[in-house]
Design a protein around this motif. Structure first.
Motif, mmCIF file in Angstrom:
data_model
loop_
_atom_site.group_PDB
_atom_site.id
_atom_site.type_symbol
_atom_site.label_atom_id
_atom_site.label_comp_id
_atom_site.label_asym_id
_atom_site.label_seq_id
_atom_site.Cartn_x
_atom_site.Cartn_y
_atom_site.Cartn_z
ATOM 1 N N GLU A 4 0.837 -1.200 0.000
ATOM 2 C CA GLU A 4 0.000 0.000 0.000
ATOM 3 C C GLU A 4 0.873 1.253 0.000
ATOM 4 O OE1 GLU A 4 -3.576 2.006 2.674
ATOM 5 O OE2 GLU A 4 -2.255 0.529 3.615
ATOM 6 N N GLN A 5 0.539 2.180 -0.894
ATOM 7 C CA GLN A 5 1.230 3.467 -0.960
ATOM 8 C C GLN A 5 0.431 4.487 -0.159
ATOM 9 O OE1 GLN A 5 4.338 4.073 -2.817
ATOM 10 N NE2 GLN A 5 4.203 1.877 -2.375
ATOM 11 N N ILE A 6 1.161 5.342 0.575
ATOM 12 C CA ILE A 6 0.543 6.319 1.464
ATOM 13 C C ILE A 6 1.136 7.686 1.157
ATOM 14 C CG2 ILE A 6 0.268 6.999 3.879
ATOM 15 C CD1 ILE A 6 0.560 4.008 4.594
ATOM 16 N N SER A 19 4.464 9.994 -2.355
ATOM 17 C CA SER A 19 3.929 8.865 -1.600
ATOM 18 C C SER A 19 5.033 7.843 -1.391
ATOM 19 C CB SER A 19 2.773 8.215 -2.357
ATOM 20 O OG SER A 19 1.766 9.157 -2.630
ATOM 21 N N ARG A 22 3.969 1.688 2.878
ATOM 22 C CA ARG A 22 3.639 1.693 4.306
ATOM 23 C C ARG A 22 4.847 1.342 5.185
ATOM 24 N NH1 ARG A 22 -1.839 -0.933 6.569
ATOM 25 N NH2 ARG A 22 -1.360 -0.876 8.768
ATOM 26 N N HIS A 69 -5.171 3.318 7.529
ATOM 27 C CA HIS A 69 -4.427 4.295 6.740
ATOM 28 C C HIS A 69 -5.269 4.788 5.570
ATOM 29 C CE1 HIS A 69 -1.084 2.320 8.826
ATOM 30 N NE2 HIS A 69 -0.459 3.468 8.656
ATOM 31 N N SER A 71 -5.021 5.524 1.834
ATOM 32 C CA SER A 71 -4.154 5.202 0.702
ATOM 33 C C SER A 71 -3.850 6.452 -0.108
ATOM 34 C CB SER A 71 -4.826 4.160 -0.204
ATOM 35 O OG SER A 71 -5.069 2.970 0.509
ATOM 36 N N ASP A 74 -6.381 8.940 -1.962
ATOM 37 C CA ASP A 74 -7.748 8.699 -1.487
ATOM 38 C C ASP A 74 -8.153 9.790 -0.505
ATOM 39 O OD1 ASP A 74 -10.168 7.384 -1.359
ATOM 40 O OD2 ASP A 74 -9.402 5.618 -0.311
ATOM 41 N N ALA A 79 -11.709 6.250 2.772
ATOM 42 C CA ALA A 79 -10.952 5.315 3.598
ATOM 43 C C ALA A 79 -11.801 4.821 4.771
ATOM 44 C CB ALA A 79 -9.671 5.966 4.105
#
Length: 180
Positions: A4-6, A19, A22, A69, A71, A74, A79
């Motif tokens: 997952e990219q944050i 980004s 995680r 989290h 994403s 988003d 979320a």
């Protein structure tokens, strides 16, 4: 499986323009966004999740009804809706969420190997009797659910704060606001 990219934030909560995965976010203590959702039943009881015993952080502790989290790219509302479906098995629309507040929180977990610097948006939902009776814990995330009145929560938290994930601003809101 891709991690997952944050979205990474500046310390003031503004978007830093990039980004990261995680794992890197938590290894380096990069600021990021999450959501907390507090669920209530029609009588005002609060739903707490018992974090899975296999969780990396805070295993076996009582926590917000639902959290996760946000994403990369988003919104917090999307979320929150996703996390409700994944962690509780509850389908809600964005319009059914009541936005409460934003808070920043810094914590060092697992002997310093997990740095959690986050801004979180907090929401409230009210579950129907049917939803409250048919919650489905997400394996590996949630082991069980516990319903408590505000009074029960504050009494248990006062006696055994170590059994709860520490969320001072959330708990202050629960103490100072009528929930329904």
């Amino acid at each position: 499986m891709t991690e997952e990219q944050i979205d990474v934030l500046n310390p003031d909560g503004t978007f830093a323009g990039y980004s990261r995965g995680r794992t890197e976010v938590h290894e380096k203590g990069l600021w990021h966004r999450t959501v907390h959702i507090w669920a209530f039943d029609k009588s005002g009881r609060i739903l707490f999740q018992l974090r899975a015993a296999v969780k990396e952080n805070n295993p076996g502790l009582l926590d917000t009804s639902c959290a996760g989290h946000i994403s990369a790219g988003d919104s917090s509302c999307n979320a929150a809706v996703r996390e409700l479906r994944e962690e509780l098995g509850v389908t809600k629309t964005a319009e059914e969420l009541e936005y409460l507040f934003e808070s920043g929180h810094e914590s060092v977990l697992n002997g310093g190997s997990y740095l959690d610097n986050e801004y979180y948006d907090t929401y409230k939902i009210v579950l129907s009797d049917e939803e409250a009776a048919s919650l489905v814990p997400q394996p590996g995330e949630v082991d069980d659910f516990v319903w408590m009145t505000r009074e029960e929560f504050f009494a248990k938290h006062k006696l055994n704060p170590e059994k709860f994930v520490d969320h001072p601003k959330d708990y202050a809101w629960l103490e100072s606001n009528l929930v329904l």
